[in-house]
Each structure stands twice: as structure tokens, then as C-alpha cells.
Motif scaffolding. Structure first.
Motif, PDB file in Angstrom:
ATOM      1  N   ALA A 157      45.104  73.218  31.085  1.00  0.00           N
ATOM      2  CA  ALA A 157      45.142  74.298  32.078  1.00  0.00           C
ATOM      3  C   ALA A 157      45.114  75.659  31.391  1.00  0.00           C
ATOM      4  CB  ALA A 157      46.393  74.156  32.949  1.00  0.00           C
ATOM      5  N   ALA A 158      45.898  75.785  30.303  1.00  0.00           N
ATOM      6  CA  ALA A 158      45.925  77.055  29.570  1.00  0.00           C
ATOM      7  C   ALA A 158      44.559  77.359  28.953  1.00  0.00           C
ATOM      8  CB  ALA A 158      46.995  77.005  28.474  1.00  0.00           C
ATOM      9  N   ASP A 159      43.925  76.312  28.379  1.00  0.00           N
ATOM     10  CA  ASP A 159      42.590  76.508  27.792  1.00  0.00           C
ATOM     11  C   ASP A 159      41.572  76.907  28.860  1.00  0.00           C
ATOM     12  OD1 ASP A 159      43.625  75.857  25.348  1.00  0.00           O
ATOM     13  OD2 ASP A 159      42.910  73.778  25.357  1.00  0.00           O
ATOM     14  N   ALA A 197      39.246  83.533  31.676  1.00  0.00           N
ATOM     15  CA  ALA A 197      39.496  84.947  31.398  1.00  0.00           C
ATOM     16  C   ALA A 197      38.441  85.511  30.448  1.00  0.00           C
ATOM     17  CB  ALA A 197      40.891  85.119  30.803  1.00  0.00           C
ATOM     18  N   ALA A 198      38.077  84.702  29.429  1.00  0.00           N
ATOM     19  CA  ALA A 198      37.047  85.149  28.484  1.00  0.00           C
ATOM     20  C   ALA A 198      35.704  85.324  29.183  1.00  0.00           C
ATOM     21  CB  ALA A 198      36.929  84.137  27.340  1.00  0.00           C
ATOM     22  N   ALA A 199      35.384  84.374  30.093  1.00  0.00           N
ATOM     23  CA  ALA A 199      34.124  84.473  30.838  1.00  0.00           C
ATOM     24  C   ALA A 199      34.129  85.707  31.736  1.00  0.00           C
ATOM     25  CB  ALA A 199      33.917  83.207  31.672  1.00  0.00           C
ATOM     26  N   GLU A 218      35.894  88.426  31.256  1.00  0.00           N
ATOM     27  CA  GLU A 218      35.801  89.603  30.388  1.00  0.00           C
ATOM     28  C   GLU A 218      34.366  89.823  29.916  1.00  0.00           C
ATOM     29  OE1 GLU A 218      37.861  91.309  26.266  1.00  0.00           O
ATOM     30  OE2 GLU A 218      38.450  89.381  27.118  1.00  0.00           O
ATOM     31  N   LYS A 219      33.699  88.719  29.568  1.00  0.00           N
ATOM     32  CA  LYS A 219      32.307  88.813  29.126  1.00  0.00           C
ATOM     33  C   LYS A 219      31.418  89.321  30.256  1.00  0.00           C
ATOM     34  CE  LYS A 219      28.580  86.075  27.076  1.00  0.00           C
ATOM     35  NZ  LYS A 219      28.172  84.717  26.619  1.00  0.00           N
ATOM     36  N   ALA A 220      31.655  88.786  31.473  1.00  0.00           N
ATOM     37  CA  ALA A 220      30.868  89.228  32.634  1.00  0.00           C
ATOM     38  C   ALA A 220      31.110  90.706  32.917  1.00  0.00           C
ATOM     39  CB  ALA A 220      31.225  88.376  33.852  1.00  0.00           C
ATOM     40  N   ALA A 221      32.392  91.132  32.799  1.00  0.00           N
ATOM     41  CA  ALA A 221      32.709  92.541  33.033  1.00  0.00           C
ATOM     42  C   ALA A 221      32.024  93.433  31.998  1.00  0.00           C
ATOM     43  CB  ALA A 221      34.227  92.743  32.992  1.00  0.00           C
ATOM     44  N   ALA A 222      32.047  92.975  30.734  1.00  0.00           N
ATOM     45  CA  ALA A 222      31.390  93.748  29.676  1.00  0.00           C
ATOM     46  C   ALA A 222      29.881  93.824  29.908  1.00  0.00           C
ATOM     47  CB  ALA A 222      31.691  93.108  28.314  1.00  0.00           C
ATOM     48  N   GLU A 223      29.313  92.695  30.360  1.00  0.00           N
ATOM     49  CA  GLU A 223      27.872  92.668  30.648  1.00  0.00           C
ATOM     50  C   GLU A 223      27.534  93.609  31.799  1.00  0.00           C
ATOM     51  OE1 GLU A 223      24.202  91.426  29.416  1.00  0.00           O
ATOM     52  OE2 GLU A 223      26.129  90.858  28.567  1.00  0.00           O
ATOM     53  N   THR A 224      28.384  93.563  32.839  1.00  0.00           N
ATOM     54  CA  THR A 224      28.173  94.451  33.982  1.00  0.00           C
ATOM     55  C   THR A 224      28.276  95.909  33.562  1.00  0.00           C
ATOM     56  OG1 THR A 224      29.077  92.776  35.484  1.00  0.00           O
ATOM     57  CG2 THR A 224      29.014  95.053  36.274  1.00  0.00           C
ATOM     58  N   LYS A 225      29.289  96.211  32.718  1.00  0.00           N
ATOM     59  CA  LYS A 225      29.472  97.580  32.228  1.00  0.00           C
ATOM     60  C   LYS A 225      28.271  98.018  31.393  1.00  0.00           C
ATOM     61  CE  LYS A 225      32.846 100.441  29.794  1.00  0.00           C
ATOM     62  NZ  LYS A 225      34.145 100.428  29.056  1.00  0.00           N
ATOM     63  N   LYS A 226      27.777  97.089  30.582  1.00  0.00           N
ATOM     64  CA  LYS A 226      26.613  97.389  29.741  1.00  0.00           C
ATOM     65  C   LYS A 226      25.384  97.677  30.601  1.00  0.00           C
ATOM     66  CE  LYS A 226      23.850  95.391  25.985  1.00  0.00           C
ATOM     67  NZ  LYS A 226      23.662  94.187  25.127  1.00  0.00           N
ATOM     68  N   LYS A 227      25.182  96.838  31.637  1.00  0.00           N
ATOM     69  CA  LYS A 227      24.041  97.052  32.532  1.00  0.00           C
ATOM     70  C   LYS A 227      24.173  98.374  33.277  1.00  0.00           C
ATOM     71  CE  LYS A 227      22.908  92.180  33.295  1.00  0.00           C
ATOM     72  NZ  LYS A 227      22.831  91.090  34.291  1.00  0.00           N
TER      73      LYS A 227
END
Length: 241
Positions: free
Chosen positions: A125-127, A133-135, A137-146
Motif C-alpha cells: 500500500a505504501a509503495d 504520488a510520484a506519478a 508529481e510527474k504529471a504536475a511537472a509535465e503540465t507546468k512544463k507544457k
């Protein structure tokens, strides 16, 4: 609990049958109280313990004693209560202890496995949460980049539009200036083509605008020699426009 002991002497050998906790209760019909009586065993016992081994007995807490030796009332493989000697009783007790220890080990092993399964579930569950959370964060970073790329593109387009507009405005201004210079040259050329105006005095008089034009004096401004209100039809201060 009361304990009843029955002893019987046969051929100089004494056997004792010990009953632990085998009191029996009777009711006094006169006053309704319960009376406790000591249990008694009225039977003749053989003179040796070995002769009793394998015979049935009543309670698993019974012990038959002869000197330092004992017989015990234990359950056999079928669950029936029979007399057994000391060795058989000790083996049975050892087997029972081993069974209890094995059961305790099984319980401990099952508990350990359950704890390991719970820990594995918690880790999974923790993993999963960490991966989610990592996904995110990655999506948020991608959205910010776009978004940053889109903003940069929009800024570049706006800058290009302003540059094109400025270039167009400069071109218009240049064209206007060119037209103004051409008009100025044309006016100068026209002025230079006009006959020189005659010398006028304060008493100069023109009958009409035709005379003014023939004299090359048009237009005449208010205050100049030859100006009159009748030559200035619209009254704007300029006659014979």
C-alpha cells in the motif's frame, strides 16, 4: 474438593486408590440444606499394580499407589479411561507437552505469517501510494512544463505581432511622410508657377475674385491689402480661396 483414600491389605501388600475432588452432594429433605459427604470406594483390589494396567477406570484424576510406584487413570487411543503404569503415563504426558508445544509453535508461526502478510500488505500500500504520488508529481511537472511552453509561445507570437504592427506603422508613417514631401514639392512647384503677385498697397481694391486671381493675389487673408468681406463668402478670414 475432598480426597478419599481406600486401602486394602492382601497378602501383606497395600494398594491405595486416590480420588481427587470426588465429593458427592446430598440434600437434607428436612431443612433444604446441601450436605457434603466423603466419597468411598468399597472394592477389593488385587495385590499388584501391573494387574490393573489396561483395566477401565472412572476418573482421569485417579491415582493407584503401591509403595513408590503408581498407576494412573489415563485416556487410551480411543478416548476410554484405563489404568496405565508410570512409564506409559510419563510418555503420555510428554506427548501431550510436545503436542501443546507444537500447537504453540503452529500458533506462533501462523501469527508470524499473519504479521508478515500484514507488513507486506502495508508495504504494498505504501509503495502504491508512493508510486501514485510520484506519478501525480510527474504529471504536475509535465503540465507546468507544457503551460510554460504555451506561455512562451504566446509571448513570442505577441512579440512577433507587435513587431509586425510596429513595422506596418513605420511603413505607414514613412508613406505618409513621403506623401507629405511630395505634396510639399507639388505646392512649391505650383507656387513657383504662379505669376508674381503685384505690389499692393493699403488702398488696393479688387472688384471680385476673378480680378484677384487675374492679379495673382489669391488667396487674400484678412488684414492683407485688398481683403474685403464681400470677397470672403464663408467668412473664415480667407477671401478668394
Amino acid at each position: 474438593m475432598s480426597r478419599g483414600i481406600v486401602g486394602k491389605s492382601i497378602a501383606g501388600v497395600v494398594l491405595a486408590l486416590t480420588l481427587v475432588g470426588c465429593s458427592m452432594a446430598t440434600a437434607d429433605p428436612g431443612n433444604g440444606d446441601t450436605l457434603l459427604e466423603e466419597a468411598a470406594v468399597a472394592e477389593t483390589l488385587p495385590a499388584d499394580l501391573a494387574s490393573h494396567v489396561g483395566q477401565s477406570c472412572e476418573f482421569d484424576y485417579q491415582v493407584m499407589t503401591q509403595g513408590a510406584a503408581n498407576n494412573y487413570c489415563d485416556a487410551d487411543s480411543t478416548g476410554a479411561l484405563v489404568w496405565v503404569d508410570q512409564d506409559a503415563h510419563d510418555r503420555a504426558e510428554a506427548d501431550l507437552a510436545s503436542a501443546r508445544e507444537a500447537e504453540a509453535q503452529n500458533v506462533a508461526e501462523a501469527k508470524k505469517k499473519a504479521n508478515e502478510a500484514a507488513a507486506a500488505t502495508a508495504k504494498a500500500a505504501a509503495d502504491a501510494k508512493k508510486k501514485k504520488a510520484a506519478a501525480a508529481e510527474k504529471a504536475a511537472a509535465e503540465t507546468k512544463k507544457k503551460a510554460a511552453a504555451a506561455k512562451a509561445e504566446a509571448t513570442a507570437k505577441a512579440k512577433a505581432t507587435r513587431k509586425a504592427a510596429d513595422a506596418q506603422a513605420a511603413k505607414v508613417r514613412e508613406q505618409e511622410a513621403k506623401s507629405a514631401r511630395a505634396a510639399e514639392k507639388a505646392r512649391e512647384k505650383k507656387e513657383s508657377a504662379k505669376p508674381k503677385a503685384p505690389k499692393v498697397t493699403a488702398n488696393t481694391y479688387y472688384k471680385n475674385c476673378t480680378a484677384v486671381r487675374n492679379a495673382g493675389a489669391d488667396p487674400i487673408y484678412k488684414g492683407d491689402p485688398g481683403y474685403s468681406r464681400k470677397l470672403d463668402r464663408d467668412g473664415d478670414g480667407v477671401a478668394c480661396e
